[in-house]
Design an enzyme around this catalytic site. Structure first.
Site, PDB file in Angstrom:
ATOM      1  N   SER A 199       0.807  -1.235  -0.136  1.00  0.00           N
ATOM      2  CA  SER A 199       0.026  -0.056   0.204  1.00  0.00           C
ATOM      3  C   SER A 199       1.021   1.155   0.061  1.00  0.00           C
ATOM      4  O   SER A 199       2.028   1.233   0.591  1.00  0.00           O
ATOM      5  CB  SER A 199      -0.702  -0.109   1.330  1.00  0.00           C
ATOM      6  OG  SER A 199      -1.362   1.129   1.429  1.00  0.00           O
ATOM      7  N   TYR A 246      -2.168  -1.452  11.006  1.00  0.00           N
ATOM      8  CA  TYR A 246      -2.440  -1.943   9.529  1.00  0.00           C
ATOM      9  C   TYR A 246      -0.988  -1.546   8.395  1.00  0.00           C
ATOM     10  O   TYR A 246      -0.617  -2.430   7.894  1.00  0.00           O
ATOM     11  CB  TYR A 246      -3.733  -1.312   8.887  1.00  0.00           C
ATOM     12  CG  TYR A 246      -3.594  -1.467   7.369  1.00  0.00           C
ATOM     13  CD1 TYR A 246      -4.150  -2.546   6.892  1.00  0.00           C
ATOM     14  CD2 TYR A 246      -3.508  -0.463   6.614  1.00  0.00           C
ATOM     15  CE1 TYR A 246      -4.080  -2.954   5.567  1.00  0.00           C
ATOM     16  CE2 TYR A 246      -3.513  -0.759   5.254  1.00  0.00           C
ATOM     17  CZ  TYR A 246      -4.008  -2.023   4.525  1.00  0.00           C
ATOM     18  OH  TYR A 246      -3.989  -2.106   3.190  1.00  0.00           O
ATOM     19  N   LYS A 297       1.964  -3.843   6.519  1.00  0.00           N
ATOM     20  CA  LYS A 297       2.505  -3.636   5.086  1.00  0.00           C
ATOM     21  C   LYS A 297       4.175  -3.457   5.326  1.00  0.00           C
ATOM     22  O   LYS A 297       4.563  -4.218   4.248  1.00  0.00           O
ATOM     23  CB  LYS A 297       1.623  -2.481   4.446  1.00  0.00           C
ATOM     24  CG  LYS A 297       0.111  -2.932   4.200  1.00  0.00           C
ATOM     25  CD  LYS A 297      -0.404  -4.077   3.537  1.00  0.00           C
ATOM     26  CE  LYS A 297      -1.526  -4.448   3.230  1.00  0.00           C
ATOM     27  NZ  LYS A 297      -1.774  -5.970   2.709  1.00  0.00           N
TER      28      LYS A 297
HETATM   29  P1  NAD Z   1     -10.755  -7.395   1.048  1.00  0.00           P
HETATM   30  O1  NAD Z   1     -11.302  -7.417   2.339  1.00  0.00           O
HETATM   31  O2  NAD Z   1     -12.029  -7.206   0.322  1.00  0.00           O
HETATM   32  O3  NAD Z   1     -10.201  -8.647   0.701  1.00  0.00           O
HETATM   33  C1  NAD Z   1      -9.234  -9.377   1.520  1.00  0.00           C
HETATM   34  C2  NAD Z   1      -9.691 -10.981   1.377  1.00  0.00           C
HETATM   35  O4  NAD Z   1      -8.666 -11.663   2.276  1.00  0.00           O
HETATM   36  C3  NAD Z   1     -11.147 -11.170   1.812  1.00  0.00           C
HETATM   37  O5  NAD Z   1     -11.882 -11.842   0.924  1.00  0.00           O
HETATM   38  C4  NAD Z   1     -10.810 -12.073   3.068  1.00  0.00           C
HETATM   39  O6  NAD Z   1     -11.681 -13.056   3.338  1.00  0.00           O
HETATM   40  C5  NAD Z   1      -9.611 -12.658   2.849  1.00  0.00           C
HETATM   41  N1  NAD Z   1      -8.636 -12.888   4.168  1.00  0.00           N
HETATM   42  C6  NAD Z   1      -7.939 -12.303   5.221  1.00  0.00           C
HETATM   43  N2  NAD Z   1      -7.533 -13.106   6.013  1.00  0.00           N
HETATM   44  C7  NAD Z   1      -7.490 -14.043   5.528  1.00  0.00           C
HETATM   45  C8  NAD Z   1      -6.760 -14.986   5.929  1.00  0.00           C
HETATM   46  N3  NAD Z   1      -6.012 -15.184   7.083  1.00  0.00           N
HETATM   47  N4  NAD Z   1      -7.020 -16.267   5.122  1.00  0.00           N
HETATM   48  C9  NAD Z   1      -7.761 -16.357   4.222  1.00  0.00           C
HETATM   49  N5  NAD Z   1      -8.450 -15.277   3.839  1.00  0.00           N
HETATM   50  C10 NAD Z   1      -8.230 -14.161   4.468  1.00  0.00           C
HETATM   51  O7  NAD Z   1     -10.014  -6.251   0.776  1.00  0.00           O
HETATM   52  P2  NAD Z   1      -9.353  -5.755  -0.736  1.00  0.00           P
HETATM   53  O8  NAD Z   1      -9.705  -4.321  -0.771  1.00  0.00           O
HETATM   54  O9  NAD Z   1      -9.604  -6.700  -1.856  1.00  0.00           O
HETATM   55  O10 NAD Z   1      -7.624  -5.802  -0.427  1.00  0.00           O
HETATM   56  C11 NAD Z   1      -6.907  -6.885  -0.770  1.00  0.00           C
HETATM   57  C12 NAD Z   1      -5.610  -6.465  -0.170  1.00  0.00           C
HETATM   58  O11 NAD Z   1      -4.973  -5.444  -0.807  1.00  0.00           O
HETATM   59  C13 NAD Z   1      -5.389  -6.411   1.108  1.00  0.00           C
HETATM   60  O12 NAD Z   1      -4.181  -7.215   1.618  1.00  0.00           O
HETATM   61  C14 NAD Z   1      -5.457  -5.186   1.523  1.00  0.00           C
HETATM   62  O13 NAD Z   1      -4.708  -4.411   2.757  1.00  0.00           O
HETATM   63  C15 NAD Z   1      -4.535  -4.358   0.288  1.00  0.00           C
HETATM   64  N6  NAD Z   1      -4.746  -3.197  -0.025  1.00  0.00           N
HETATM   65  C16 NAD Z   1      -6.044  -2.541  -0.273  1.00  0.00           C
HETATM   66  C17 NAD Z   1      -6.309  -1.345  -0.515  1.00  0.00           C
HETATM   67  C18 NAD Z   1      -7.878  -0.932  -0.630  1.00  0.00           C
HETATM   68  O14 NAD Z   1      -7.933   0.401  -0.762  1.00  0.00           O
HETATM   69  N7  NAD Z   1      -8.814  -1.731  -0.912  1.00  0.00           N
HETATM   70  C19 NAD Z   1      -5.434  -0.502  -0.607  1.00  0.00           C
HETATM   71  C20 NAD Z   1      -3.968  -0.919  -0.342  1.00  0.00           C
HETATM   72  C21 NAD Z   1      -3.878  -2.344  -0.181  1.00  0.00           C
HETATM   73  C1  UD1 Z   2      -7.065   5.085   3.888  1.00  0.00           C
HETATM   74  C2  UD1 Z   2      -6.202   4.723   4.612  1.00  0.00           C
HETATM   75  C3  UD1 Z   2      -4.723   4.004   4.305  1.00  0.00           C
HETATM   76  C4  UD1 Z   2      -5.445   2.744   3.439  1.00  0.00           C
HETATM   77  C5  UD1 Z   2      -6.517   3.130   2.162  1.00  0.00           C
HETATM   78  C6  UD1 Z   2      -7.017   2.087   1.408  1.00  0.00           C
HETATM   79  C7  UD1 Z   2      -6.496   6.098   6.722  1.00  0.00           C
HETATM   80  C8  UD1 Z   2      -5.840   7.213   7.387  1.00  0.00           C
HETATM   81  N1  UD1 Z   2      -5.695   5.748   5.487  1.00  0.00           N
HETATM   82  O1  UD1 Z   2      -6.601   5.969   2.811  1.00  0.00           O
HETATM   83  O2  UD1 Z   2      -3.872   3.215   5.134  1.00  0.00           O
HETATM   84  O3  UD1 Z   2      -4.216   2.296   2.624  1.00  0.00           O
HETATM   85  O4  UD1 Z   2      -7.188   4.011   3.099  1.00  0.00           O
HETATM   86  O5  UD1 Z   2      -7.505   1.199   2.203  1.00  0.00           O
HETATM   87  O6  UD1 Z   2      -7.354   5.630   7.077  1.00  0.00           O
HETATM   88  N2  UD1 Z   2     -12.744  11.045   3.204  1.00  0.00           N
HETATM   89  C9  UD1 Z   2     -13.648  11.914   3.363  1.00  0.00           C
HETATM   90  N3  UD1 Z   2     -15.089  11.196   4.193  1.00  0.00           N
HETATM   91  C10 UD1 Z   2     -15.152   9.930   4.055  1.00  0.00           C
HETATM   92  C11 UD1 Z   2     -14.057   9.171   3.978  1.00  0.00           C
HETATM   93  C12 UD1 Z   2     -12.908   9.746   3.559  1.00  0.00           C
HETATM   94  O7  UD1 Z   2     -13.830  13.009   3.269  1.00  0.00           O
HETATM   95  O8  UD1 Z   2     -16.125   9.667   4.677  1.00  0.00           O
HETATM   96  C13 UD1 Z   2     -11.649  11.825   2.492  1.00  0.00           C
HETATM   97  C14 UD1 Z   2     -10.191  11.491   3.237  1.00  0.00           C
HETATM   98  O9  UD1 Z   2     -10.100  12.546   4.305  1.00  0.00           O
HETATM   99  C15 UD1 Z   2      -9.143  11.390   2.341  1.00  0.00           C
HETATM  100  C16 UD1 Z   2     -10.075  10.900   1.046  1.00  0.00           C
HETATM  101  O10 UD1 Z   2     -11.271  11.076   1.286  1.00  0.00           O
HETATM  102  O11 UD1 Z   2      -8.851  12.914   2.166  1.00  0.00           O
HETATM  103  C17 UD1 Z   2      -9.628   9.410   0.930  1.00  0.00           C
HETATM  104  O12 UD1 Z   2      -9.836   8.670   1.904  1.00  0.00           O
HETATM  105  P1  UD1 Z   2      -9.772   6.993   2.002  1.00  0.00           P
HETATM  106  O13 UD1 Z   2     -10.802   6.520   0.882  1.00  0.00           O
HETATM  107  O14 UD1 Z   2     -10.224   6.667   3.395  1.00  0.00           O
HETATM  108  O15 UD1 Z   2      -8.276   6.777   1.585  1.00  0.00           O
HETATM  109  P2  UD1 Z   2      -7.048   7.152   2.507  1.00  0.00           P
HETATM  110  O16 UD1 Z   2      -7.338   8.078   3.296  1.00  0.00           O
HETATM  111  O17 UD1 Z   2      -6.219   7.647   1.210  1.00  0.00           O
END
Ligand code: NAD
Ligand code: UD1
Length: 337
Positions: A124, A149, A153
């Site tokens: 991330s 969290y 990472k």
């Molecule tokens: P998500 O929660 O939709 O998907 C994660 C999946 O992993 C889920 O299906 C959950 O059931 C499964 N899981 C969790 N722990 C497990 C375990 N121990 N064994 C087996 N399955 C398990 O999340 P996502 O948004 O699809 O994110 C996927 C990955 O990307 C995560 O590692 C998350 O941290 C990373 N990531 C997501 C974002 C985002 O904004 N969505 C941003 C940066 C990184």
């Molecule tokens: C957040 C997490 C980051 C994670 C990422 C993806 C925090 C501080 N950071 O990032 O670690 O990797 O999500 O899961 O939580 N916002 C609003 N109203 C809302 C929600 C968000 O104004 O209800 C604003 C936030 O202030 C930000 C932007 O929208 O400026 C995006 O927010 P968000 O989607 O939560 O992502 P990040 O904060 O970038």
């Protein structure tokens, strides 16, 4: 070629399974469904007309992993499985460190045993230290995370870098995602958060569909063009395609490489809300509230390294992301339920 996708039933995992199948890969998924629903993979199968081999279980279960590797000739693993809610990680640090770190340790241990050492990890942009100049390059400073969290990472990246230094056969891509939003154009799969969404887009779509009253915009006094926070939003289908590009890369290299997956363009909260209202012709009531603790003013990627080495570039714009996010939410007002 057969890819093991951990966490494949989740938001990014399900979109990646679809892109892998469309690109001709065979897909095996392991997921404990702690934050997802099998329905996502059923729909991926319907959309592609192809089958996903599914194992319900935990990646920390060593015996299960051995069974999966014994029953399937795996060529590469994409490791999505992890917990991802920032606030929850502050309240339940042990659960986050246990799940996210041990899943990677058990997975890589079994991969080492069976001699399959090609891995793509979901990292991330949160690993970058506050105060780096924008846009963020992969060489920017990392660490100094503000929540457990983020530390999971950062620590997982460190574990995988050390592994590659010690064992020369390993090939690892650390994919640092910026802000994935949107959904597949069919509207059949998308983001289905449990409880109150933490992230901006799912909150916006739930307001638009009537599940929540109004959006809180966290601060309008940042040093940005309209005072609201700026982020690098990336369409989840572009992100999924980045993983397909990374599979080709890890299969032809060794060592550990980090890549940003972002568009390189930052948009503010109000840019996103206004675009969403415009392209979908729907209103999203909002009010300005205090800043959310821990939020940065601005965060966006330099995507050049991914373009150069992975041959990948995001193609969809903010309007596409808003349209597709609404298409999913309006067709599935309650998500997969
Ligand atoms: P998500 O929660 O939709 O998907 C994660 C999946 O992993 C889920 O299906 C959950 O059931 C499964 N899981 C969790 N722990 C497990 C375990 N121990 N064994 C087996 N399955 C398990 O999340 P996502 O948004 O699809 O994110 C996927 C990955 O990307 C995560 O590692 C998350 O941290 C990373 N990531 C997501 C974002 C985002 O904004 N969505 C941003 C940066 C990184
Ligand atoms: C957040 C997490 C980051 C994670 C990422 C993806 C925090 C501080 N950071 O990032 O670690 O990797 O999500 O899961 O939580 N916002 C609003 N109203 C809302 C929600 C968000 O104004 O209800 C604003 C936030 O202030 C930000 C932007 O929208 O400026 C995006 O927010 P968000 O989607 O939560 O992502 P990040 O904060 O970038």
């Amino acid at each position: 070629m057969r890819i093991l996708v951990t966490g494949g039933a989740g938001y990014i995992g399900s979109h990646t399974c679809l892109e892998l199948l469309e690109s001709g890969y065979e897909v095996v998924v392991v997921d404990n469904l702690c934050n997802s629903n099998m329905e996502s993979l059923r729909r991926v199968q319907d959309l592609t007309g192809k089958t996903v081999r599914f194992y319900e279980g935990d990646v920390r279960d060593e015996e299960l992993l051995r069974k999966i590797f014994a029953e399937n000739q795996i060529d590469c693993c994409i490791h999505f499985a992890g917990l991802k809610a920032v606030g929850e990680s502050v309240a339940q640090p042990w659960r986050y460190y246990d799940n996210n770190l041990n899943a990677t340790i058990v997975l890589t241990k079994v991969m080492q045993e069976v001699g399959m050492q090609n891995l793509i990890f979901s990292s991330s942009a949160t690993v970058y230290t506050e105060g780096n100049p924008m846009p963020l390059r992969e060489t920017a400073r990392t660490g100094g995370c503000t929540n457990p969290y983020g530390w999971t990472k950062y620590m997982t990246e460190q574990i995988l870098m050390d592994l590659c230094r010690a064992e020369k056969a390993w090939s690892v891509c650390l994919l640092r995602y910026f802000n994935p939003i949107g959904a597949h154009k069919s509207g059949m799969i998308g983001e289905d958060p449990q409880g109150i969404p933490n992230n901006l887009m799912p909150y916006v779509t739930q307001v638009a569909v009537g599940r929540r009253e109004q959006l809180s915009v966290f601060g309008n006094d940042y040093d940005t063009h309209d005072g609201t926070g700026v982020r690098d939003y990336i369409h989840v289908v572009d992100l999924a395609k980045g993983h397909v590009a990374a599979v080709k890369y890890v299969m032809n290299h060794t060592g550990c490489e980090a890549f940003n997956l972002g568009t390189g363009t930052g948009y503010s909260v109000l840019d996103l809300v206004n675009t969403f209202q415009q392209v979908n012709n729907i209103s999203v009531p909002y009010r300005i509230t205090d800043r959310r603790p821990g939020d940065l003013a601005v965060c966006y990627a330099a995507p050049d390294k991914s373009a150069e080495l992975l041959g990948w570039k995001a193609e969809k714009n903010l309007a596409d992301m808003c349209r597709d996010a609404w298409n999913w939410q309006s067709k599935n007002p309650k998500g997969y339920q």
